[in-house]
Design an enzyme around this catalytic site. Structure first.
Site, short mmCIF file in Angstrom:
data_model
loop_
_atom_site.label_atom_id
_atom_site.label_comp_id
_atom_site.label_asym_id
_atom_site.label_seq_id
_atom_site.Cartn_x
_atom_site.Cartn_y
_atom_site.Cartn_z
N GLY A 355 0.80 -1.21 0.00
CA GLY A 355 0.00 0.00 0.00
C GLY A 355 0.83 1.27 0.00
CE LYS A 356 6.41 -0.03 2.86
NZ LYS A 356 7.78 -0.58 2.95
#
Length: 431
Positions: A355-356
């Protein structure tokens, strides 16, 4: 009996495991070689211009036809005109991503710094100009880079040296070495003394984020620069003046942290609070997104600062439960390989799984495998040649407002910690 060939849908059969002649209705390199050879020979005899496959989507890139280097080209012209392949091309792509997309007015740019860049003078030559031009809005740095940066703000000298010299002899001479950078041991002692002096001040006697600490340090370094009449030499000083917050992901892992720890033994009340750092950095990214803008990260090297700047999105999504997608732009300059499993070499595609990075923005991600001391001056020069300066965002001055927004969204997310409904020391186990 021999197996019958399968139909290709056009009435023509091909053996199992064969290739279609072409997706474009032309003969391809996977087709019959003898026919292709004869066709090429016929074209050559007839003087027919070669046009095969030019409609392929894989052949839409710029032709390799570089300008001749004659010494009159600018850095930007050199990069655009001759950096056409391999990591030279990745550096060109990084320069263009940075200037054409990441420096748009609505993008908040975070920078992470590892490797001994400031001792090599890159703070003065590249990082300070980027800060003053509004090209960097917030920073994660190793403590060592900030410590060695302070030498210059105090008027202390670093020298070019020979990495092949005997370290035993250097020790006897009182000379400290960072590869091929040499300096007097007293540079360390004088810098330690400076930090211990300011840290005992009243305004330092409290817990604080590393951004507040570095801002206070930058104020005192700026005063020393003015007293010495040496101009702008320190990254800490420049960030203080521009309102650029600087965080460090490992406060105890440098001589600055060592001096803070030593003073704690004497009762000094200064504590660098990592909780504040984690939440403040997440608030910067969330504020950029919720303000209708984008978030871009430029990573020099890797290490802990790389993780700290990227973990802002998992903090927002995974831990706080706030809906978000990830950073919009990813630019990394590194010499670390991805296959060793270390975070320094982890690709932007891998970061998507955490999710970065926003998966829809992967085309806006560039990794250049190059020494930062080579790439950063070139990227800086290119940025100034191809983009006008931006107004300073002065994020340090907006920390409280950004934290208020983070807290408000966290409360709405219903992701608060669950109530404790037992006092048993043994937590329930997964079956």
């Amino acid at each position: 009996m021999p197996k019958k060939s399968k139909s290709n849908g056009a009435g023509e059969g091909r053996d199992r495991g064969g290739f279609k002649s072409s997706r474009h209705g032309k003969a391809s390199a996977a087709g019959p070689k003898a026919q292709q050879k004869l066709a090429a020979e016929e074209r050559e005899k007839a003087g027919v211009k070669h046009t095969a496959h030019e409609a392929s989507r894989f052949l839409k890139g710029q032709r390799i036809d570089p300008r001749r280097i004659d010494g009159k080209e600018t850095v930007a012209e050199l990069i655009e005109g001759t950096y056409l392949a391999y990591n030279a091309a990745r550096l060109r792509e990084a320069c263009q991503l940075y200037t054409e997309k990441m420096l748009q007015p609505d993008v908040t740019v975070g920078l992470s710094i590892t490797g001994a860049l400031t001792p090599a003078g890159l703070g003065m030559s590249a990082l300070i100009p980027l800060i003053e031009a509004g090209f960097v809005d917030w920073i994660i740095s190793t403590g060592a880079n900030l410590y060695h940066d302070t030498h210059f703000g105090l008027g202390l000298a670093m020298h070019r040296g020979n990495a092949q010299e005997s370290d035993v002899v250097l020790r006897e001479e009182g000379v400290v070495r960072i590869y091929d950078i040499f300096f007097d041991y007293d540079v360390l002692l004088s810098t330690d003394a400076f930090f211990r002096k300011i840290i005992t001040g009243k305004e330092f006697q409290r817990p604080m984020s590393s951004a507040v600490f570095h801002n206070l340090c930058g104020k005192y370094v700026r005063e020393r620069e003015k007293a010495l009449g040496i101009g702008q030499k320190s990254l800490l000083s420049a960030a203080y003046a521009a309102g650029v917050p600087i965080y460090t992901s490992s406060p105890g892992d440098s001589s600055i942290g060592m001096n803070i720890a030593a003073l704690a033994l004497d009762g000094n009340k200064l504590v660098l609070d990592p909780n504040q750092d984690v939440n403040e950095t997440a608030s910067i990214v969330l504020d950029a997104k919720r303000g209708g803008g984008k978030s871009g990260v430029m990573i020099l090297g890797g290490g802990s600062p790389k993780n700290f700047i990227l973990q802002t999105e998992p903090q927002i999504q995974e831990v706080l439960g706030i809906d978000e997608k990830g950073h919009d732009f990813f630019l990394q300059i590194t010499d670390a390989r991805p296959d060793t499993g270390g975070l320094s070499g982890a690709t932007p595609a891998e970061a998507v799984s955490w999710g970065k990075i926003d998966p829809d923005r992967l085309p806006d991600a560039v990794v250049c495998y190059l020494d930062s001391t080579v790439a950063l001056p070139l990227l800086t020069s290119y940025a100034f040649a191809r983009h006008e300066v931006r107004p300073l965002k002065r994020l340090f001055d907006r920390r409280e407002a950004m934290m208020s927004r983070l807290l408000e969204e966290y409360e709405k997310s219903s992701a608060g910690p669950p109530a404790i409904d037992h006092t048993d020391s043994k937590l329930p186990q997964h079956r």
